[in-house]
Scaffold this motif. Structure first.
Motif, mmCIF file in Angstrom:
data_model
loop_
_atom_site.group_PDB
_atom_site.id
_atom_site.type_symbol
_atom_site.label_atom_id
_atom_site.label_comp_id
_atom_site.label_asym_id
_atom_site.label_seq_id
_atom_site.Cartn_x
_atom_site.Cartn_y
_atom_site.Cartn_z
ATOM 1 N N ALA A 51 85.694 85.907 -19.297
ATOM 2 C CA ALA A 51 86.417 87.176 -19.244
ATOM 3 C C ALA A 51 85.923 88.079 -18.117
ATOM 4 C CB ALA A 51 86.268 87.902 -20.579
ATOM 5 N N GLY A 52 84.832 87.684 -17.448
ATOM 6 C CA GLY A 52 84.287 88.490 -16.357
ATOM 7 C C GLY A 52 83.644 89.778 -16.830
ATOM 8 N N VAL A 53 83.073 89.776 -18.054
ATOM 9 C CA VAL A 53 82.474 90.982 -18.636
ATOM 10 C C VAL A 53 80.949 90.875 -18.607
ATOM 11 C CG1 VAL A 53 82.240 92.364 -20.735
ATOM 12 C CG2 VAL A 53 84.462 91.385 -20.124
ATOM 13 N N PRO A 54 80.258 91.876 -18.083
ATOM 14 C CA PRO A 54 78.796 91.846 -18.053
ATOM 15 C C PRO A 54 78.185 91.862 -19.456
ATOM 16 C CG PRO A 54 79.646 93.456 -16.497
ATOM 17 C CD PRO A 54 80.799 93.047 -17.369
ATOM 18 N N VAL A 55 76.999 91.261 -19.559
ATOM 19 C CA VAL A 55 76.280 91.147 -20.831
ATOM 20 C C VAL A 55 74.860 91.665 -20.646
ATOM 21 C CG1 VAL A 55 75.422 89.559 -22.594
ATOM 22 C CG2 VAL A 55 77.623 89.119 -21.497
ATOM 23 N N VAL A 56 74.361 92.451 -21.603
ATOM 24 C CA VAL A 56 72.965 92.875 -21.606
ATOM 25 C C VAL A 56 72.296 92.342 -22.864
ATOM 26 C CG1 VAL A 56 73.554 95.122 -22.653
ATOM 27 C CG2 VAL A 56 71.342 94.809 -21.522
ATOM 28 N N PRO A 57 71.233 91.546 -22.740
ATOM 29 C CA PRO A 57 70.497 91.095 -23.917
ATOM 30 C C PRO A 57 69.703 92.265 -24.517
ATOM 31 C CG PRO A 57 70.065 89.692 -21.999
ATOM 32 C CD PRO A 57 70.713 90.933 -21.504
ATOM 33 N N GLU B 15 63.093 78.364 -25.212
ATOM 34 C CA GLU B 15 64.495 77.966 -25.183
ATOM 35 C C GLU B 15 65.286 79.142 -24.632
ATOM 36 O OE1 GLU B 15 66.971 75.622 -28.334
ATOM 37 O OE2 GLU B 15 67.097 77.766 -28.845
ATOM 38 N N VAL B 16 66.170 78.859 -23.686
ATOM 39 C CA VAL B 16 66.902 79.910 -22.978
ATOM 40 C C VAL B 16 68.365 79.512 -22.833
ATOM 41 C CG1 VAL B 16 67.091 81.190 -20.809
ATOM 42 C CG2 VAL B 16 64.853 80.582 -21.670
ATOM 43 N N VAL B 17 69.244 80.493 -22.984
ATOM 44 C CA VAL B 17 70.654 80.300 -22.657
ATOM 45 C C VAL B 17 70.903 80.913 -21.286
ATOM 46 C CG1 VAL B 17 73.042 80.775 -23.304
ATOM 47 C CG2 VAL B 17 71.341 80.301 -25.083
ATOM 48 N N LEU B 18 71.407 80.096 -20.375
ATOM 49 C CA LEU B 18 71.651 80.547 -19.008
ATOM 50 C C LEU B 18 72.948 81.356 -18.929
ATOM 51 C CD1 LEU B 18 70.638 77.297 -17.083
ATOM 52 C CD2 LEU B 18 69.217 79.263 -17.674
ATOM 53 N N PRO B 19 73.165 82.051 -17.825
ATOM 54 C CA PRO B 19 74.352 82.903 -17.712
ATOM 55 C C PRO B 19 75.680 82.178 -17.917
ATOM 56 C CG PRO B 19 72.767 83.501 -16.028
ATOM 57 C CD PRO B 19 72.229 82.269 -16.689
ATOM 58 N N ASP B 20 75.734 80.870 -17.653
ATOM 59 C CA ASP B 20 76.988 80.142 -17.852
ATOM 60 C C ASP B 20 77.098 79.532 -19.251
ATOM 61 O OD1 ASP B 20 75.185 78.067 -17.772
ATOM 62 O OD2 ASP B 20 76.147 76.980 -16.126
ATOM 63 N N GLY B 21 76.121 79.842 -20.117
ATOM 64 C CA GLY B 21 76.155 79.328 -21.475
ATOM 65 C C GLY B 21 75.362 78.060 -21.687
ATOM 66 N N LEU C 246 63.388 86.766 -2.318
ATOM 67 C CA LEU C 246 63.314 85.555 -3.129
ATOM 68 C C LEU C 246 63.790 85.833 -4.553
ATOM 69 C CD1 LEU C 246 62.594 82.610 -3.421
ATOM 70 C CD2 LEU C 246 60.191 83.264 -3.779
ATOM 71 N N MET C 247 63.457 86.998 -5.093
ATOM 72 C CA MET C 247 63.953 87.380 -6.411
ATOM 73 C C MET C 247 65.481 87.384 -6.421
ATOM 74 S SD MET C 247 61.481 90.550 -7.544
ATOM 75 C CE MET C 247 59.717 90.512 -7.246
ATOM 76 N N ARG C 248 66.074 87.940 -5.384
ATOM 77 C CA ARG C 248 67.533 88.004 -5.303
ATOM 78 C C ARG C 248 68.146 86.614 -5.139
ATOM 79 N NH1 ARG C 248 67.365 93.331 -1.393
ATOM 80 N NH2 ARG C 248 67.289 94.879 -3.076
ATOM 81 N N LEU C 249 67.440 85.740 -4.430
ATOM 82 C CA LEU C 249 67.917 84.369 -4.270
ATOM 83 C C LEU C 249 67.949 83.648 -5.613
ATOM 84 C CD1 LEU C 249 68.744 82.118 -2.256
ATOM 85 C CD2 LEU C 249 66.308 81.524 -2.098
ATOM 86 N N LEU C 250 66.908 83.827 -6.406
ATOM 87 C CA LEU C 250 66.855 83.218 -7.735
ATOM 88 C C LEU C 250 67.953 83.779 -8.630
ATOM 89 C CD1 LEU C 250 62.988 83.226 -8.324
ATOM 90 C CD2 LEU C 250 64.446 81.210 -8.042
ATOM 91 N N LYS C 251 68.150 85.080 -8.573
ATOM 92 C CA LYS C 251 69.197 85.714 -9.366
ATOM 93 C C LYS C 251 70.571 85.150 -8.988
ATOM 94 C CE LYS C 251 71.402 88.869 -11.865
ATOM 95 N NZ LYS C 251 71.536 88.732 -13.320
ATOM 96 N N GLY C 252 70.825 85.037 -7.699
ATOM 97 C CA GLY C 252 72.106 84.523 -7.242
ATOM 98 C C GLY C 252 72.328 83.074 -7.615
ATOM 99 N N ALA C 253 71.244 82.284 -7.633
ATOM 100 C CA ALA C 253 71.370 80.867 -7.969
ATOM 101 C C ALA C 253 71.697 80.667 -9.443
ATOM 102 C CB ALA C 253 70.085 80.137 -7.606
ATOM 103 N N LEU D 146 77.831 84.903 -10.602
ATOM 104 C CA LEU D 146 78.865 85.904 -10.853
ATOM 105 C C LEU D 146 78.266 87.287 -11.121
ATOM 106 C CD1 LEU D 146 81.386 83.921 -13.095
ATOM 107 C CD2 LEU D 146 81.329 84.157 -10.602
ATOM 108 N N GLY D 147 76.947 87.345 -11.262
ATOM 109 C CA GLY D 147 76.288 88.633 -11.471
ATOM 110 C C GLY D 147 76.686 89.329 -12.755
ATOM 111 N N LEU D 148 76.826 88.576 -13.857
ATOM 112 C CA LEU D 148 77.291 89.159 -15.118
ATOM 113 C C LEU D 148 76.198 89.346 -16.161
ATOM 114 C CD1 LEU D 148 80.669 87.237 -15.573
ATOM 115 C CD2 LEU D 148 80.319 89.566 -14.718
ATOM 116 N N LEU D 149 75.002 88.773 -15.915
ATOM 117 C CA LEU D 149 73.931 88.913 -16.901
ATOM 118 C C LEU D 149 73.011 90.061 -16.511
ATOM 119 C CD1 LEU D 149 72.540 87.997 -19.464
ATOM 120 C CD2 LEU D 149 71.287 86.289 -18.130
#
Length: 475
Positions: free
Chosen positions: A70-76, A175-181, A455-462, A466-469
Motif C-alpha cells: 500500500a506504500g504506507v510507512p510503518v513505525v515499530p 529473529e527479524v522481519v525485514l521491510p519486505d516482510g 555507509l549507514m544510508r547505503l545499508l538503509k537503502g539496501a 522504498l523507505g517505508l520502515l
C-alpha cells in the motif's frame, strides 16, 4: 491536524489485514490508543491511521507486506519509553506494536540462554531469569515499562555496562522481519559462531529502521550471591579517575557499577529533592567534591564482603576518600541508589528541563562539565545545569533548564548547540545509550564521519529501498 479515518472509511489494505489478523490486532482510526501516538520524547502527538498488534512473527510479516504493497510507512513500537522519537509515528503511518508478543519461550540452562518475544517487558525478563537461578544483567529505570525488543533496537546501556556491556553484548540470536516482510530467523545459542557475517548486529542499535525484531536469544549470567556498595565523597574529579583505576584493579570482575555525581547534582538531590545523604559530610568545603556510588557483585559473601571492605578501608587510610558509607543491608543499597535515581524527580523541583545523554573520554569529563556549565550560562541568561552519569563506561548525563519556563518554552535549540558543539570538540558522542531517532538526527555528524553516515544510508537503502520502515529516523 486532520482527523484519522473512521473504521468504515479505512483503506482497503487495513480492512483486509484486520480480517486476516482479527479485530483485536488492527485498531483503526478512532480506535487508535493515545499511547501509540507518541513516546517519551514528548514531541507533538501524531495520528497514525492504525495500530497493528500481531501475536506472532507471521502476523508481523503479513503486516509489513500489506503496508509495503500500500506504500504506507510503518513505525515499530515496544514500550514507548524512548527519549529520542525513534518509536513516534507521523500522521498517516501505521504503528506496528509488539505489545501482544510477550512471553518467555524457553530457558536453556545448559547454554545459559533465554528465548523471548520482543514485546516482553525488561522486568519480566529479569524476574524469569532470577526464578531460573540466573541473572539478566541489562537494567535501567524504565524496566517495568520498556520492552526487550526496544532495548535491543536502541542498544540500551543502563547501570551495569561497566561489567556486562551494552545490550548487544547480551544477545546471541535474533529473529527479524525485514521491510519486505521476509523473516530472518537466526536464533543462535552459541557464544562462538563465526559462520559468516554476524547479522544480528545490523539490527541491534538500528532503532527499527532496518527490520522489526520479533524474538531474541538472550545471554544469561550466574546469579550474584551478594552485592556490596559504598557511597564515597572525593575532593575532586582527578581523585574520581584514580578511584576508578583502583576499583578496576582492586575489585576486578566484581565491579558492577561506578556512578558519579557532580556537586551541583548532589546539591539538588539532597537539598531540593530531599533525599537523605548517608555521609557525615553533607557538602564539602571546596565546592569541587564529587560523589561516587561503587557497587560490586560477588559469589561468596563470606569472602567478597570482607574483600570489598578491606579495599575501601585502605583507600580511606591512604586519604583517597574524603568520606564514605558502606551499605550494611539491602535497604542501605537502595538508599544509595535513591540518590543516583533522584533525577526522575527533577521536574517536580526544577520545573521543565531538558535532559541529555552523551559520551566522552573519561579523563575529559570534568573539563567538559565546567566548560559546558559556563557556556550555557553565558549563551542563555539564567540557564543552569547539573551533571552526573555512569562515567566508568564513558557515559555522562546532564540536565539543563531556565527556571520559570513552562512546557515547550525551554531554549532547547540553543542548549543543543552548546552541549553538542562541545561534545564534538571533546571527541565524544551525542548519544551514549538513548539512540538518535529524530531528536538527535541533526547532530549525528558531530559524532560520526561523513563516510560512516554514507555507509549507514547505503545499508538503509539496501534493506529498505522504498523507505517505508521508520523513515526519517537516525540517518
Amino acid at each position: 491536524m486532520a482527523d484519522a479515518p473512521s473504521t468504515n472509511a479505512a483503506p482497503a489494505f487495513l480492512v483486509a489485514l484486520r480480517e486476516a489478523l482479527g479485530a483485536a490486532a488492527v485498531l483503526i482510526g478512532p480506535d487508535v490508543p493515545e499511547r501509540n501516538r507518541n513516546d517519551w520524547s514528548m514531541q507533538q502527538p501524531a495520528r497514525p491511521i492504525a495500530v497493528v498488534r500481531p501475536v506472532d512473527t507471521a502476523g508481523v510479516s503479513m503486516a509489513m507486506k500489506a503496508c509495503r504493497a500500500a506504500g504506507v510507512p510503518v513505525v515499530p513500537q515496544g514500550g514507548l519509553t524512548g527519549l529520542c522519537g525513534g518509536s513516534r509515528p507521523e500522521d498517516g503511518w501505521v504503528a506496528l506494536s509488539m505489545e501482544r508478543m510477550v512471553g518467555i519461550e524457553e530457558i536453556d540452562p545448559a547454554s545459559s540462554t533465554m528465548t523471548v518475544w520482543a514485546g516482553t517487558p525488561l522486568e519480566l525478563v529479569q524476574r524469569a531469569a532470577a526464578e531460573a537461578g540466573f541473572y539478566f544483567a541489562l537494567d535501567l529505570g524504565a524496566r517495568g515499562s520498556c520492552a526487550i525488543g526496544g532495548n535491543l533496537s536502541t542498544n540500551a546501556g543502563g547501570n551495569r555496562v561497566i561489567r556486562y556491556g551494552m545490550a548487544r553484548e547480551l544477545v546471541l540470536g535474533i529473529e527479524v522481519v525485514l521491510p519486505d516482510g521476509t523473516v530472518m530467523t537466526s536464533l543462535n545459542k552459541m557464544l562462538k559462531n563465526n559462520a559468516g557475517y554476524d547479522l544480528k548486529h545490523l539490527f541491534i542499535g538500528s532503532e527499527g529502521t532496518l527490520g522489526v525484531i520479533t524474538r531474541v536469544v538472550l545471554r544469561l549470567h550466574a546469579q550474584p550471591q551478594c552485592t556490596m556498595s559504598a557511597l564515597c565523597a572525593l575532593p575532586d574529579y582527578e581523585a574520581v579517575v584514580r578511584l576508578l583505576g583502583e576499583a578496576r584493579r582492586g575489585l576486578g570482575p566484581l565491579l558492577s557499577a561506578f556512578e558519579v555525581m557532580w556537586p551541583d547534582y548532589w546539591d539538588v538531590v539532597t537539598k531540593r529533592v530531599g533525599v537523605r545523604s548517608p555521609l557525615q559530610q553533607q557538602t564539602g568545603g571546596n565546592g569541587k567534591e564529587v560523589y561516587v556510588l561503587v557497587e560490586a557483585q560477588g559469589t561468596d559473601e563470606a569472602i567478597d564482603g570482607p574483600r570489598f571492605e578491606r579495599w575501601l578501608e585502605k583507600l580511606m587510610e591512604d586519604g583517597a576518600l574524603t568520606d564514605a558509607a558502606v551499605a550494611q543491608s539491602v535497604a542501605d543499597t537502595q538508599a544509595f541508589w535513591a540518590l543516583r535515581d533522584a533525577c526522575a524527580e527533577f521536574v517536580s523541583v526544577l520545573g521543565q528541563n531538558i535532559s541529555y545523554d552523551i559520551g566522552l573520554p573519561v579523563k575529559s569529563m570534568a573539563d567538559y562539565a565546567a566548560r559546558c556549565k559556563a557556556a550555557l550560562a553565558e549563551r542563555i541568561p539564567g540557564c543552569d545545569s547539573v551533571y552526573y552519569g555512569h562515567i566508568g563506561d564513558g557515559n555522562m548525563h546532564l540536565v539543563a533548564w531556565v527556571p520559570g519556563m513552562g512546557p515547550g518554552l525551554q531554549p532547547k535549540e540553543q542548549m543543543d548547540e552548546v552541549i553538542y558543539g562541545l561534545v564534538r570538540e571533546f571527541g565524544g558522542t551525542v548519544s551514549a545509550e538513548h539512540g538518535i531517532g529524530t531528536a538527535k538526527k541533526k547532530w549525528l555528524g558531530h559524532a560520526r564521519s561523513e563516510e560512516e553516515i554514507a555507509l549507514m544510508r547505503l545499508l538503509k537503502g539496501a534493506l529498505d529501498p522504498l523507505g517505508l520502515l521508520n523513515p526519517g529516523k537516525v540517518v
